[in-house]
Design a protein around this motif. Sequence first.
Motif, PDB file in Angstrom:
ATOM      1  N   ARG A  31       0.818  -1.028   0.013  1.00 12.03           N
ATOM      2  CA  ARG A  31      -0.199   0.055   0.091  1.00 12.03           C
ATOM      3  C   ARG A  31       1.046   1.232   0.043  1.00 12.03           C
ATOM      4  NH1 ARG A  31      -3.756  -3.123  -0.935  1.00 12.03           N
ATOM      5  NH2 ARG A  31      -6.113  -2.984  -0.014  1.00 12.03           N
ATOM      6  N   ARG A  32       0.460   2.458  -0.035  1.00 14.61           N
ATOM      7  CA  ARG A  32       0.926   3.756  -0.391  1.00 14.61           C
ATOM      8  C   ARG A  32       2.109   3.885   1.084  1.00 14.61           C
ATOM      9  NH1 ARG A  32      -0.390   7.319  -3.550  1.00 14.61           N
ATOM     10  NH2 ARG A  32      -2.390   6.609  -3.859  1.00 14.61           N
ATOM     11  N   GLU A  33       1.353   3.729   2.081  1.00 12.70           N
ATOM     12  CA  GLU A  33       2.044   4.154   3.286  1.00 12.70           C
ATOM     13  C   GLU A  33       2.964   2.816   4.040  1.00 12.70           C
ATOM     14  OE1 GLU A  33       2.139   7.255   4.832  1.00 12.70           O
ATOM     15  OE2 GLU A  33       0.904   7.935   3.098  1.00 12.70           O
ATOM     16  N   SER A  34       2.264   1.678   3.708  1.00 13.13           N
ATOM     17  CA  SER A  34       2.812   0.420   4.373  1.00 13.13           C
ATOM     18  C   SER A  34       2.630  -0.680   3.456  1.00 13.13           C
ATOM     19  CB  SER A  34       1.831   0.342   5.475  1.00 13.13           C
ATOM     20  OG  SER A  34       1.765   1.511   6.416  1.00 13.13           O
ATOM     21  N   VAL A  35       3.497  -1.704   4.116  1.00 12.78           N
ATOM     22  CA  VAL A  35       3.522  -3.112   3.504  1.00 12.78           C
ATOM     23  C   VAL A  35       2.838  -4.060   4.630  1.00 12.78           C
ATOM     24  CG1 VAL A  35       4.840  -5.000   2.629  1.00 12.78           C
ATOM     25  CG2 VAL A  35       5.551  -2.620   2.030  1.00 12.78           C
ATOM     26  N   PHE A  36       1.904  -4.896   4.072  1.00 19.25           N
ATOM     27  CA  PHE A  36       1.431  -5.799   5.062  1.00 19.25           C
ATOM     28  C   PHE A  36       1.720  -7.425   5.030  1.00 19.25           C
ATOM     29  CE2 PHE A  36      -1.392  -1.998   5.017  1.00 19.25           C
ATOM     30  CZ  PHE A  36      -1.781  -1.903   6.234  1.00 19.25           C
ATOM     31  N   ILE A  37       1.959  -7.984   5.919  1.00 20.04           N
ATOM     32  CA  ILE A  37       2.330  -9.439   5.874  1.00 20.04           C
ATOM     33  C   ILE A  37       1.477 -10.122   6.908  1.00 20.04           C
ATOM     34  CG2 ILE A  37       4.389 -10.869   5.938  1.00 20.04           C
ATOM     35  CD1 ILE A  37       5.993  -8.422   6.011  1.00 20.04           C
ATOM     36  N   GLU A  38       0.605 -10.927   6.314  1.00 18.17           N
ATOM     37  CA  GLU A  38      -0.094 -11.876   7.137  1.00 18.17           C
ATOM     38  C   GLU A  38       0.355 -13.394   7.231  1.00 18.17           C
ATOM     39  OE1 GLU A  38      -4.596 -13.125   7.942  1.00 18.17           O
ATOM     40  OE2 GLU A  38      -4.178 -12.507   6.134  1.00 18.17           O
ATOM     41  N   LEU A  91       4.245  -2.943   8.096  1.00 16.80           N
ATOM     42  CA  LEU A  91       5.233  -2.589   8.043  1.00 16.80           C
ATOM     43  C   LEU A  91       5.102  -0.837   7.601  1.00 16.80           C
ATOM     44  CD1 LEU A  91       6.513  -5.583   6.803  1.00 16.80           C
ATOM     45  CD2 LEU A  91       7.759  -4.709   8.527  1.00 16.80           C
ATOM     46  N   ARG A  92       5.607   0.117   8.346  1.00 20.78           N
ATOM     47  CA  ARG A  92       5.524   1.278   8.025  1.00 20.78           C
ATOM     48  C   ARG A  92       6.594   1.582   7.199  1.00 20.78           C
ATOM     49  NH1 ARG A  92       1.600   5.353   9.468  1.00 20.78           N
ATOM     50  NH2 ARG A  92       2.142   7.274   8.251  1.00 20.78           N
ATOM     51  N   LYS A  93       6.246   2.175   5.999  1.00 19.76           N
ATOM     52  CA  LYS A  93       7.484   2.461   4.888  1.00 19.76           C
ATOM     53  C   LYS A  93       8.134   3.782   5.309  1.00 19.76           C
ATOM     54  CE  LYS A  93       5.098   0.793   0.582  1.00 19.76           C
ATOM     55  NZ  LYS A  93       4.655   1.146  -0.512  1.00 19.76           N
ATOM     56  N   ALA A  94       9.422   3.658   5.263  1.00 22.85           N
ATOM     57  CA  ALA A  94      10.372   4.927   5.601  1.00 22.85           C
ATOM     58  C   ALA A  94      10.239   5.983   4.726  1.00 22.85           C
ATOM     59  CB  ALA A  94      11.756   4.498   5.803  1.00 22.85           C
ATOM     60  N   ASP A  95       9.753   5.470   3.308  1.00 23.65           N
ATOM     61  CA  ASP A  95       9.753   6.344   2.241  1.00 23.65           C
ATOM     62  C   ASP A  95       8.333   5.942   1.634  1.00 23.65           C
ATOM     63  OD1 ASP A  95      10.052   8.018   0.091  1.00 23.65           O
ATOM     64  OD2 ASP A  95      11.561   6.685  -1.141  1.00 23.65           O
ATOM     65  N   PRO A  96       7.193   6.677   2.184  1.00 20.08           N
ATOM     66  CA  PRO A  96       5.980   6.359   1.663  1.00 20.08           C
ATOM     67  C   PRO A  96       5.583   6.921   0.318  1.00 20.08           C
ATOM     68  CG  PRO A  96       5.925   7.615   3.775  1.00 20.08           C
ATOM     69  CD  PRO A  96       7.269   7.614   3.222  1.00 20.08           C
TER      70      PRO A  96
END
Length: 159
Positions: free
Chosen positions: A11-18, A77-82
């Motif tokens: 996603r724009r701001e984050s990456v999700f892992i389930e 995981l909140r991206k450092a570079d959104p």
Amino acid sequence: MQPAAAKWYDRRESVFIEFCMEDSKDVQVIFDKSKFTFSCVSGTDDIKHQNTVELFGEIDPKESKHRRTDRSVLCCLRKADPGKSWPRLTKDKAKCNWLSVDFNNWKDWEDDSDEDLSSFDKFSEMMNSMGGDDLPDLDGADEEHESADSDDEKMPDLE
């Protein structure tokens, strides 16, 4: 120890892992700037799982979170570079047999200029509103929309 099966999406701001681990316990998630480590014990046989992932891009460890349910552990995981797309989760292009793309949640967000509420905000909202490990069953969330299909409406008689 063996890796836990997981699905991921960008996603724009984050990456999700389930991590798809039923009845997990002793869950540990360690977020680092360029990697993260997941470990848990699951099942009736107390199988130990561990995944260490060298990430494609950098994350903000302080803003990254995880949430355990009875069926999985969801990591945000909140991206450092959104705003920068991740074509893959891992730094290496090598295929991980335990990792797959979560196509149910995948979205081509780069063309979406007006994302109403970022996924991270929705995740944070969910985290704050939930107490304990009783997350709602999200498997059937899309089915509600299918039942309100326009095909079900009665067509006017044309005479």
